[in-house]
Design an enzyme around this catalytic site. Structure first.
Site, PDB file in Angstrom:
ATOM      1  N   GLU A   1      -3.611  12.516  27.546  1.00 21.13           N
ATOM      2  CA  GLU A   1      -4.619  13.457  27.069  1.00 21.13           C
ATOM      3  C   GLU A   1      -5.940  13.116  27.727  1.00 21.13           C
ATOM      4  OE1 GLU A   1      -4.207  12.708  22.854  1.00 21.13           O
ATOM      5  OE2 GLU A   1      -5.895  11.341  22.825  1.00 21.13           O
TER       6      GLU A   1
ATOM      7  N   THR B   1      -2.941   1.504  11.900  1.00 19.68           N
ATOM      8  CA  THR B   1      -4.240   1.856  11.313  1.00 19.68           C
ATOM      9  C   THR B   1      -5.144   2.673  12.232  1.00 19.68           C
ATOM     10  OG1 THR B   1      -4.079  -0.249  10.176  1.00 19.68           O
ATOM     11  CG2 THR B   1      -6.224   0.867  10.100  1.00 19.68           C
ATOM     12  N   GLU B   2      -5.690   3.742  11.681  1.00 21.60           N
ATOM     13  CA  GLU B   2      -6.673   4.563  12.397  1.00 21.60           C
ATOM     14  C   GLU B   2      -8.052   4.286  11.830  1.00 21.60           C
ATOM     15  OE1 GLU B   2      -6.054   8.817  12.193  1.00 21.60           O
ATOM     16  OE2 GLU B   2      -7.800   9.208  13.452  1.00 21.60           O
TER      17      GLU B   2
ATOM     18  N   HIS C   1      -8.834  12.653  18.355  1.00 20.51           N
ATOM     19  CA  HIS C   1      -8.703  11.218  18.636  1.00 20.51           C
ATOM     20  C   HIS C   1     -10.045  10.655  19.109  1.00 20.51           C
ATOM     21  CE1 HIS C   1      -4.125  11.623  19.529  1.00 20.51           C
ATOM     22  NE2 HIS C   1      -4.341  11.356  18.254  1.00 20.51           N
TER      23      HIS C   1
ATOM     24  N   GLY D   1       0.836  -1.204   0.000  1.00 17.37           N
ATOM     25  CA  GLY D   1       0.000   0.000   0.000  1.00 17.37           C
ATOM     26  C   GLY D   1       0.867   1.249   0.000  1.00 17.37           C
TER      27      GLY D   1
END
Lengths: 382, 297
Positions: B211, B97-98, B249, B18
């Site tokens: 966070e 991966t997100e 996020h 990819g």
């Protein structure tokens, strides 16, 4: 993605949960007709995807169709926590003998879903949770073990649900879990589950929030929720692949990476200013995306300065600089633009900005950039 | 020795053909990472930057002896890639991966924990890990970091680069830097890494970049309070974030009264951790710790 009440209820009804009859409308005239169809006595409920509608005056009783029309005209157009009411749900009035809270959500620290039940449901559930935590019973659902009737019975007995309702609560809970898992929910909640004088359980309200990452698996749900976009700028940003949240300060912020942007907001606050928004262009942003980002940021009201804070890791500072220059040449903003570029190709990036002939305030460190953005935001300009 | 991986660790890239996979393979190879193979179903036999491509992870492991894998597969197929890597016996899996569905990831993490307790999964939605001067397993820009003895654990990407950049400016290098990922459910949490860093002789001090959202910081703080003597500095991003809004996020959201920066800062302070008010303060605090002889570089 959060559903408004009536759309959540549509999903609940597909799974056989009992919901009152109701009609969603967007004008007072339609509200009157809907009330007529439903037998006259109704509730007029603002449809916004956020809790606390009742307390904000978004839910009103109407004794007859004429009153429903009047109430609808009051509620339509209201602003509830930043959401403009575009639709009201006209719902048949049901008699209430009791209110139960039933919800399923994700417990991040346990790494599994949790079912929550209270015999003291209704609009004050948060108050109950704070003052009488023993009245709100929780049970984790291990995905490897599944969710079984006995667990719900256990929770129901602990919560003090009356004996005659336990069978129905178990059924309702199992269905809610099915809804939760099938639809990739992060929250599925019935508050209140109304106990009618006939001792039946009916969903008085619905809260359903679907995991945005899973929407590709549920095109039907995405379609069902079309047009309920909250804040329009947020919707515009999302369509462009930009993560954006509107805040109430006066310094527009653009950055790359969620953590860095949050850190930028914190820095502005530490230096005595306040951010107008959160905006993350993401990793490896191209010039066109930076241009889109500036266009969105400049649409914010009351902005006195724009701070662009980029740390080039994967992102290239020269690419960002090109986007900034293109956007500024096109949009000609009247507010000062503060740019901090560091990392990957930073010198080339700064050179592009300097040689553009545009009035851009360039800084190398994040702290000086934040301090100067705050200073500019305070200056009165002519 | 650095934690989790070193220059000898044999690495496999899932999704090597990819755009992202191929681009970062090139960067990681340049950094010196020992990438022995890649996978991409249907593309076995090809080569990407000189690295052999296999159809299945099983075959790649058999042929190359890979021990670690980095997943660059799009969200729709990432879980399949993850399960494949776990079953093939890789001991370290980094999922970049997100956008993977949250419930499915929660299930996967639970299964791995029970059925493959020795497998270490980092991520998803993470920048990976880097041992400066040794190896880079992920997408962090190698040039930002420099070998040293401060360990960094972070939920963010660019914020980590920013803080490491400030550290390097101040003459402070890193032992290992791990980005745990910005999703609500992740394979390796702060507390797991605090334990590993605490036992790593090379790491003399820790920098935790948290966070808003969840309770991983509180959990780590509790562990530090009871078990860690190394100096620790922390920064929590999102101190000014409003409740109920997702800040970029998927995991950065204050839900009700849980997940606030205030709660995390309080927990860290109670554990004796120094908390920076802005990202750029973290490096100052480390410098101050060095001056006070809390550790030396």
């Amino acid at each position: 993605m959060r559903f408004v009440e009536y759309k959540g209820k549509k999903v609940f009804a597909r799974y056989g949960l009992e919901i009152p009859r109701g009609i969603a409308v967007s004008t007072p005239e339609e509200a009157r007709k809907a009330a007529q169809k439903l037998g006259g006595e109704v509730f007029v409920k603002a449809q916004v995807p956020i809790g606390g509608r009742g307390k904000a005056g978004g839910i009103k009783y109407a004794a007859d169709p004429a009153e429903a029309e009047k109430r609808a005209s009051e509620i339509l157009g209201m602003d509830i926590k930043g959401y403009k009411v575009k639709e009201v749900y006209i719902e048949e009035k049901i008699d209430i003998a009791g209110e139960i809270y039933l919800g399923i959500t994700l417990d991040r620290s346990a790494g599994m879903p949790v079912v929550i039940l209270s015999a003291e449901g209704g609009i004050d559930i948060e108050e109950v949770a704070r003052t009488k935590p023993e009245k709100v019973v929780r049970n984790h659902i291990d995905p490897l073990w599944g969710f079984h009737s006995y667990q719900l019975r256990q929770v129901a007995y602990k919560a003090g649900i009356s004996e005659d309702l336990i069978g129905d609560i178990v059924k309702m809970g199992l269905k809610l879990y099915e809804i939760f898992i099938d639809n990739d929910a992060v929250l599925a909640e019935i508050n209140p589950a109304v106990v009618t004088p006939e001792r039946k359980l009916v969903c008085g309200d619905s809260k359903l929030e679907i995991d945005d990452n899973a929407l590709f698996k549920h095109p039907d749900l995405a379609a069902l929720n079309e047009g309920i976009e909250e804040n329009t700028l947020e919707a515009e940003a999302r369509a462009k692949g930009i993560s954006f949240v509107e805040l109430d300060g006066n310094i527009a912020v653009i950055g790359n990476g969620a953590g860095l942007v949050m850190g930028t907001l914190d820095s502005l606050s530490l230096e005595g200013g306040s951010a107008a928004n959160f905006l993350d262009v993401g990793g490896g942003a191209l010039a066109s995306k930076v241009e889109d980002a500036l266009e969105i940021a400049l649409k914010l009201k009351n902005v006195k300065a724009v701070l662009i804070n980029i740390f080039g890791g994967i992102t290239r500072c020269d690419e960002v600089a090109r986007g900034i220059v293109a956007a500024l040449k096109r949009l000609k903003p009247s507010v000062p633009i503060i740019v901090r570029l560091a990392g990957n190709n930073e010198e080339e990036g700064r050179r592009i900005l300097r040689e553009s002939g545009l009035n851009i305030h360039i800084f190398e460190s994040m702290r000086t950039a934040a301090i100067n953005a705050v200073r500019f935001s305070r200056e009165e300009r002519i | 020795m650095s934690i989790l991986a070193d220059r000898e660790t044999k690495v496999l890239i899932q999704g090597i053909t990819g755009r992202e996979g191929s681009h970062h393979t090139e960067l990681m190879l340049k950094y010196g990472t020992k990438i022995v193979g890649g996978t991409s179903p249907g593309k076995g036999g090809q080569k990407v930057h000189g690295v052999p491509v296999f159809n299945t992870v099983w075959e790649a492991v058999e042929e190359t002896g890979a021990e670690a894998s980095i997943i660059f597969v799009p969200p729709k197929f990432a879980l399949d890639a993850l399960y494949e890597a776990v079953e093939a016996g890789l001991r370290l899996i980094i999922c970049i991966t997100e956008g993977i569905p949250v419930l499915e990831m929660m299930h996967a993490i639970r299964k791995i924990k029970v059925l493959y307790p020795d497998t270490v999964l980092i991520g998803p939605n993470c920048p990976g890990l880097i041992n400066p001067g040794e190896c880079n397993l992920g997408i962090m820009p190698g040039s930002v970091f420099k070998p040293g003895n401060v360990g960094i654990i972070s939920r963010s990407g660019t914020l980590t680069y920013q803080i490491a950049y400030n550290m390097v400016e101040a003459g402070i290098g890193q032992s290992t830097v791990v980005g745990v990922g910005g999703d609500p459910f992740i394979g390796t949490r702060f507390v797991d890494l605090v334990k590993i860093f605490n036992e790593d002789p090379k790491t003399k001090a820790l920098c935790i970049i948290g966070e808003i959202g969840g309770t991983d910081e509180e959990e780590a703080a509790q562990y530090i309070k009871e078990n860690v003597d190394k100096p620790v500095v922390a920064y929590i991003a999102g101190q000014t974030a409003p409740p109920g809004k997702r800040m970029g996020h998927a995991g950065a959201i204050i839900s009700g009264s849980s997940g606030t920066a205030q709660s995390k800062i309080k927990a860290f302070k109670e554990a004796g951790v120094e908390v920076a008010k802005a990202p750029y303060e973290a490096a100052y605090i480390l410098k101050k710790m060095i001056r006070k002889n809390l550790f030396s570089i």
